[in-house]
Scaffold this motif. Structure first.
Motif, PDB file in Angstrom:
ATOM      1  N   THR A 136     107.167 -48.088 -21.639  1.00 30.66           N
ATOM      2  CA  THR A 136     107.011 -49.454 -21.136  1.00 30.66           C
ATOM      3  C   THR A 136     107.331 -49.527 -19.654  1.00 30.66           C
ATOM      4  OG1 THR A 136     107.580 -50.386 -23.298  1.00 30.66           O
ATOM      5  CG2 THR A 136     107.766 -51.844 -21.392  1.00 30.66           C
ATOM      6  N   TYR A 137     108.440 -48.890 -19.243  1.00 25.16           N
ATOM      7  CA  TYR A 137     108.771 -48.839 -17.822  1.00 25.16           C
ATOM      8  C   TYR A 137     107.656 -48.151 -17.034  1.00 25.16           C
ATOM      9  CZ  TYR A 137     113.536 -49.873 -19.446  1.00 25.16           C
ATOM     10  OH  TYR A 137     114.639 -50.443 -20.026  1.00 25.16           O
ATOM     11  N   ALA A 138     107.150 -47.057 -17.574  1.00 30.44           N
ATOM     12  CA  ALA A 138     106.097 -46.312 -16.887  1.00 30.44           C
ATOM     13  C   ALA A 138     104.816 -47.138 -16.789  1.00 30.44           C
ATOM     14  CB  ALA A 138     105.824 -44.994 -17.620  1.00 30.44           C
ATOM     15  N   PHE A 139     104.524 -47.912 -17.827  1.00 28.96           N
ATOM     16  CA  PHE A 139     103.322 -48.764 -17.815  1.00 28.96           C
ATOM     17  C   PHE A 139     103.395 -49.780 -16.678  1.00 28.96           C
ATOM     18  CE2 PHE A 139     101.529 -52.891 -19.014  1.00 28.96           C
ATOM     19  CZ  PHE A 139     100.184 -52.563 -19.158  1.00 28.96           C
ATOM     20  N   HIS A 140     104.523 -50.458 -16.561  1.00 28.43           N
ATOM     21  CA  HIS A 140     104.681 -51.458 -15.498  1.00 28.43           C
ATOM     22  C   HIS A 140     104.715 -50.798 -14.122  1.00 28.43           C
ATOM     23  CE1 HIS A 140     105.159 -55.066 -17.932  1.00 28.43           C
ATOM     24  NE2 HIS A 140     105.874 -54.334 -18.786  1.00 28.43           N
ATOM     25  N   LEU A 141     105.269 -49.604 -14.046  1.00 27.92           N
ATOM     26  CA  LEU A 141     105.276 -48.877 -12.784  1.00 27.92           C
ATOM     27  C   LEU A 141     103.843 -48.534 -12.374  1.00 27.92           C
ATOM     28  CD1 LEU A 141     107.170 -47.748 -10.648  1.00 27.92           C
ATOM     29  CD2 LEU A 141     107.396 -45.663 -12.019  1.00 27.92           C
ATOM     30  N   ARG A 142     103.033 -48.142 -13.329  1.00 27.83           N
ATOM     31  CA  ARG A 142     101.624 -47.832 -13.039  1.00 27.83           C
ATOM     32  C   ARG A 142     100.893 -49.078 -12.522  1.00 27.83           C
ATOM     33  NH1 ARG A 142      97.980 -43.965 -14.196  1.00 27.83           N
ATOM     34  NH2 ARG A 142      99.535 -42.781 -15.420  1.00 27.83           N
ATOM     35  N   LYS A 143     101.169 -50.229 -13.166  1.00 21.76           N
ATOM     36  CA  LYS A 143     100.520 -51.458 -12.735  1.00 21.76           C
ATOM     37  C   LYS A 143     100.901 -51.810 -11.296  1.00 21.76           C
ATOM     38  CE  LYS A 143      98.454 -54.202 -14.529  1.00 21.76           C
ATOM     39  NZ  LYS A 143      96.969 -54.432 -14.452  1.00 21.76           N
TER      40      LYS A 143
END
Length: 261
Positions: A136-143
């Motif tokens: 989840t953290y990585a997903f938001h970081l990608r965004k």
């Protein structure tokens, strides 16, 4: 026959050589020998040793394996093989091959077990729940990276590749701490004046590091690992008064709302 002698590229391709670990001599040597042994087995299985020509071909293939294994040991400073001399063709036969193979297997067993222990110290087991949190953290970081209008495009692609590599590591049984460190160093070098979402990015990165760190503490406690262990010493298969085996040092072991803070 000279044409039957196996050389280095009969055992490993250039890509396989390029993929050998750069920072771990033990792991590189084990990988090298594992691939070379498989290629030797494939070659020998195709040889009809019912006559002298077939016997010579098999013998030369085995000698070729011994030749490249000793050369690799010299490159990676793996004793006692780095100090061995390659026999002359006329001095090499079935007994020499069998003895070399047995000795090599003895040392490889020690190296494999030591590499496994060190790998566990340099990685962490994470539960499905923790894995989902990190994703989840990585997903938001990608965004953030994808939407950052003030981020240089070349830098954006580097960050996205590093993030993709990190997410691929999350699919493995144990998460490599090197992968976590690589991501942290890459992301930490990008915020600041480069893009306006630096504070949010740093917060997400901190959450990843904290989560991985907590999982590592729990993992080590569960396995009762000491904080560090002395370098492993490889022992000879047959103790003699003259046999000495060099110590091979082990590599040092080198984390809300729409945004999940």
């Amino acid at each position: 026959m000279l044409g039957d002698i196996m050389i280095i590229f009969d055992f490993l391709t250039q890509d396989e050589i390029d993929d050998l670990p750069d920072d771990d001599p033990q792991a590189a040597f084990v990988t090298f020998v594992r691939i070379a042994q498989r290629r030797l087995g494939e070659r020998v299985s195709r040889i009809d040793d019912g006559d002298s020509a077939g016997w010579d071909e098999r013998n030369e293939a085995r000698l070729g394996f011994m030749n490249v294994a000793i050369a690799a040991a010299k490159k990676y400073e793996i004793e006692p093989f780095a100090s061995l001399a390659v026999p002359r063709v006329n001095d090499f036969g079935n007994d020499e091959h069998r003895q070399f193979k047995q000795d090599l297997d003895h040392y490889l067993t020690q190296l494999l077990l030591d590499n496994s222990s060190r790998s566990k110290k340099d990685s962490v087991t994470i539960s499905p729940q923790v894995r989902d949190s990190i994703r989840t953290y990585a997903f938001h970081l990608r965004k953030l990276i994808e939407d950052a209008g003030d981020l240089d495009e070349a830098k954006r692609q580097v960050l996205l590749r590093r993030l993709t590599d990190f997410e691929a590591e999350l699919d493995k049984k144990r998460l490599s701490l090197l992968a976590v460190t690589t991501l942290a160093i890459t992301i930490a070098g990008a915020p600041g004046a480069l893009w306006s979402s630096a504070e949010v990015a740093n917060k997400l990165l901190t959450n990843i590091l904290r989560t991985v760190g907590e999982a590592k503490v729990a993992d080590d406690a569960a396995r009762l690992l000491p904080p560090s262990t002395p370098p492993m010493t490889l022992s000879a298969p047959r103790p003699t008064g003259k046999d000495t085996v060099k110590t091979i040092p082990a590599r040092p072991s080198e984390t809300d709302d729409d945004i999940p803070f």
